[in-house]
Design a protein around this motif. Structure first.
Motif, PDB file in Angstrom:
ATOM      1  N   LEU A  30       0.830  -1.208   0.000  1.00 20.46           N
ATOM      2  CA  LEU A  30       0.000   0.000   0.000  1.00 20.46           C
ATOM      3  C   LEU A  30       0.864   1.258   0.000  1.00 20.46           C
ATOM      4  CD1 LEU A  30      -2.762   1.320   0.078  1.00 20.46           C
ATOM      5  CD2 LEU A  30      -2.709   1.158   2.580  1.00 20.46           C
ATOM      6  N   SER A  31       1.964   1.241   0.740  1.00 19.68           N
ATOM      7  CA  SER A  31       2.810   2.433   0.815  1.00 19.68           C
ATOM      8  C   SER A  31       3.403   2.761  -0.553  1.00 19.68           C
ATOM      9  CB  SER A  31       3.935   2.233   1.837  1.00 19.68           C
ATOM     10  OG  SER A  31       4.830   1.213   1.433  1.00 19.68           O
ATOM     11  N   ILE A  32       3.789   1.735  -1.308  1.00 17.17           N
ATOM     12  CA  ILE A  32       4.342   1.976  -2.649  1.00 17.17           C
ATOM     13  C   ILE A  32       3.259   2.479  -3.596  1.00 17.17           C
ATOM     14  CG2 ILE A  32       5.358   0.872  -4.677  1.00 17.17           C
ATOM     15  CD1 ILE A  32       6.884  -0.968  -2.779  1.00 17.17           C
TER      16      ILE A  32
ATOM     17  N   ILE B 297       0.365   9.463  -5.201  1.00 12.51           N
ATOM     18  CA  ILE B 297       0.552  10.851  -4.773  1.00 12.51           C
ATOM     19  C   ILE B 297       1.509  11.578  -5.712  1.00 12.51           C
ATOM     20  CG2 ILE B 297       1.550  12.322  -2.967  1.00 12.51           C
ATOM     21  CD1 ILE B 297       0.515  10.264  -0.924  1.00 12.51           C
ATOM     22  N   MET B 298       2.636  10.932  -6.005  1.00 10.99           N
ATOM     23  CA  MET B 298       3.655  11.598  -6.820  1.00 10.99           C
ATOM     24  C   MET B 298       3.228  11.754  -8.273  1.00 10.99           C
ATOM     25  SD  MET B 298       5.668  12.325  -4.469  1.00 10.99           S
ATOM     26  CE  MET B 298       6.637  13.318  -5.592  1.00 10.99           C
ATOM     27  N   VAL B 299       2.459  10.801  -8.783  1.00 13.87           N
ATOM     28  CA  VAL B 299       1.970  10.926 -10.160  1.00 13.87           C
ATOM     29  C   VAL B 299       0.926  12.037 -10.253  1.00 13.87           C
ATOM     30  CG1 VAL B 299       0.639   9.779 -11.981  1.00 13.87           C
ATOM     31  CG2 VAL B 299       2.515   8.574 -10.869  1.00 13.87           C
TER      32      VAL B 299
ATOM     33  N   LEU C  41      -0.883  17.104  -0.253  1.00 16.00           N
ATOM     34  CA  LEU C  41      -0.047  16.134  -0.965  1.00 16.00           C
ATOM     35  C   LEU C  41       1.279  16.790  -1.332  1.00 16.00           C
ATOM     36  CD1 LEU C  41      -2.644  14.527  -3.427  1.00 16.00           C
ATOM     37  CD2 LEU C  41      -2.048  13.815  -1.112  1.00 16.00           C
ATOM     38  N   GLY C  42       1.205  18.053  -1.739  1.00 15.50           N
ATOM     39  CA  GLY C  42       2.415  18.772  -2.119  1.00 15.50           C
ATOM     40  C   GLY C  42       3.390  18.894  -0.959  1.00 15.50           C
ATOM     41  N   ALA C  43       2.851  19.121   0.253  1.00 12.04           N
ATOM     42  CA  ALA C  43       3.715  19.255   1.427  1.00 12.04           C
ATOM     43  C   ALA C  43       4.490  17.973   1.686  1.00 12.04           C
ATOM     44  CB  ALA C  43       2.872  19.620   2.650  1.00 12.04           C
ATOM     45  N   VAL C  44       3.818  16.840   1.515  1.00 13.49           N
ATOM     46  CA  VAL C  44       4.491  15.552   1.694  1.00 13.49           C
ATOM     47  C   VAL C  44       5.643  15.419   0.705  1.00 13.49           C
ATOM     48  CG1 VAL C  44       4.213  13.045   1.533  1.00 13.49           C
ATOM     49  CG2 VAL C  44       2.407  14.430   2.570  1.00 13.49           C
TER      50      VAL C  44
ATOM     51  N   TYR D 208      -6.844  11.499  -0.818  1.00 14.96           N
ATOM     52  CA  TYR D 208      -6.637  12.482   0.257  1.00 14.96           C
ATOM     53  C   TYR D 208      -6.870  11.910   1.655  1.00 14.96           C
ATOM     54  CZ  TYR D 208      -5.374  17.363  -0.556  1.00 14.96           C
ATOM     55  OH  TYR D 208      -4.681  18.528  -0.739  1.00 14.96           O
ATOM     56  N   PRO D 209      -8.043  11.275   1.931  1.00 16.52           N
ATOM     57  CA  PRO D 209      -8.284  10.782   3.289  1.00 16.52           C
ATOM     58  C   PRO D 209      -7.217   9.811   3.788  1.00 16.52           C
ATOM     59  CG  PRO D 209     -10.324  10.826   2.053  1.00 16.52           C
ATOM     60  CD  PRO D 209      -9.236  11.106   1.069  1.00 16.52           C
ATOM     61  N   ALA D 210      -6.775   8.901   2.934  1.00 14.30           N
ATOM     62  CA  ALA D 210      -5.737   7.955   3.346  1.00 14.30           C
ATOM     63  C   ALA D 210      -4.435   8.676   3.652  1.00 14.30           C
ATOM     64  CB  ALA D 210      -5.519   6.911   2.245  1.00 14.30           C
TER      65      ALA D 210
END
Length: 431
Positions: A78-80, A86-88, A193-196, A343-345
């Motif tokens: 899930l993390s991958i 997120i990055m895409v 997402l951008g902050a991450v 977003y929620p996840a």
């Protein structure tokens, strides 16, 4: 003194990287549809944008700016998947192409009506590539040079609108729930997402400046985040107010990019178009540079260097140039359901990461994150006429937070389910 200077440079860079396409077009529209309730809409927007982004920066700083560490306790697969999603989204699919499309529609087209959008997208992403190819220089270039110019241009526009309002603010709003609309518009900026993602760039820069102590890096990141947050709140408030002053002039169906163009033109005339082009160009270019660099660093780390940073940013720039030619409205339209899903996840993992030292059981992360994804998926399904009404009746559904209670319950349940890691540690202690 050195610390203060570095905090301001990094904070300004963060502000500029956050303040991109969506940050410029959403607040005026929110002010327009909110009317006299624009402060309520503004509060929702700040909560979903600045508030969550600051929490994300803190979580990322605790993980030394590595996106994979924030996501890792949800499980390897899930993390991958979530990290790549997120990055895409932040990269070549949504956010980066939107910066070029917005710059063209709001900055170039009003001044040069016959300019070819394809040629412009090539020029825009060649500039992005040139500014991104050396990741250690990204933050200094943005924070020291580009952001001050951006802030001056924004100040001219906002102060002009405050001194000479374009009209009276409507006493009624055009939408039912202004606060929820603010939250939804805040989501659309993709700043959480951008902050991450951008934390990778920020932490690397702080490290390159000689700050090696982990606690000091977290402190400096937080302080830079606060500088950026103050700047964002001031600008958002000003832009939302500008939108509210034309709430008796335009309707809810106004094109969002056209709205800010018309406001600027009405306030400042022909010179206003030039100022707006400068604002949009600087805002979108800085965001494009930051996100392209972050995407390159993420996939290079994910593949242990097999994908070279330079290759990733070249591919991102080429793909983004293609997608940008679909236009802002189209990009926003297909981004909404994707963002509502992830977003929620992401927010769940950000909050749990902040308390990660206190949470010993990884199943808290896993149960909570999977629940967030499931509720989000079912909610998005309703938007596509697949009727699953019970998710719309969950607590806080009217505020757009129907996933919170299920996530909290799932996290509590997960805490009582022993993880494999915990079992392994126990066996080792016995041995």
């Amino acid at each position: 003194m050195r610390n203060i200077k570095d905090i301001m440079v990094v904070g300004f860079a963060l502000f500029a990287m956050f303040f991109g396409a969506g940050n410029l077009i959403f607040p005026p529209y929110l002010g327009l549809v909110s009317g006299s309730s624009w402060l309520t809409g503004f509060a929702g927007f700040v909560l979903a944008d600045v508030g969550l982004a600051l929490l994300a920066m803190l979580a990322a700083a605790k993980c030394n700016g590595e996106v994979s560490k924030i996501l890792s306790r949800s499980g390897k697969i899930l993390s991958i998947v979530l990290g790549c999603a997120i990055m895409v989204c932040l990269g070549p699919l949504l956010a980066i192409p939107r910066t070029a499309a917005t710059t063209f529609e709001m900055g170039i087209a009003p001044l040069f009506g016959g300019f070819n959008p394809v040629i412009f997208s090539i020029i825009f992403f060649v500039l992005t590539l040139l500014l991104t190819i050396k990741p250690s220089k990204v933050v200094d270039i943005i924070g020291s040079v580009l952001t001050p110019a951006l802030l001056i241009a924004l100040a001219v526009l906002i102060i002009s609108g405050i001194v000479s309002p374009l009209g009276d603010i409507s006493s009624t709003s055009m939408i039912e729930n202004v606060f929820v609309e603010g939250i939804n518009q805040g989501y659309q900026t993709m700043d959480t997402l951008g902050a991450v993602a951008l934390s990778t760039v920020i932490i690397a820069t702080i490290d390159n400046k000689g700050y090696k102590d982990e606690k000091l890096k977290v402190k400096l990141t937080l302080q830079a985040g606060i500088v950026a947050s103050i700047g964002l709140c001031l600008v958002y408030g000003g832009l939302a107010y500008l939108g509210a002053t034309v709430s008796k002039i335009y309707g809810v169906d106004v094109v969002q990019t056209s709205l800010i163009v018309n406001i600027t033109s009405s306030l400042l005339g022909q010179p206003g178009k030039i100022i707006l082009a400068l604002i949009v160009g600087l805002a979108c270019l800085t965001t494009s540079v930051g996100l392209t660099s972050a995407t390159g660093q993420y996939f290079t780390k994910l593949t242990n260097g097999k994908l070279k940073y330079e290759l990733v940013v070249i591919v991102v720039c080429i793909f983004s140039a293609i997608v940008s030619n679909f236009g802002v409205s189209t990009i926003i339209q297909f981004s909404a359901p994707i963002l509502s899903l992830i977003y929620p996840a992401t927010v769940t993992l950000i909050v749990l990461t902040l308390f990660g030292d206190k949470i010993k059981n990884d199943n808290v992360f896993k149960f909570a994150t999977y629940t967030a994804l499931i509720v989000s998926l079912l909610t998005v399904a309703n938007d596509f006429n697949i009727s699953i009404p019970f998710v719309l009746k969950l607590p806080f559904a009217s505020l757009g937070f129907n996933w919170i209670v299920p996530v909290v319950i799932a996290g509590i349940v997960g805490n009582f389910v022993r993880s494999k890691k915990a079992k392994y540690n126990k066996l080792n202690r016995v041995a």
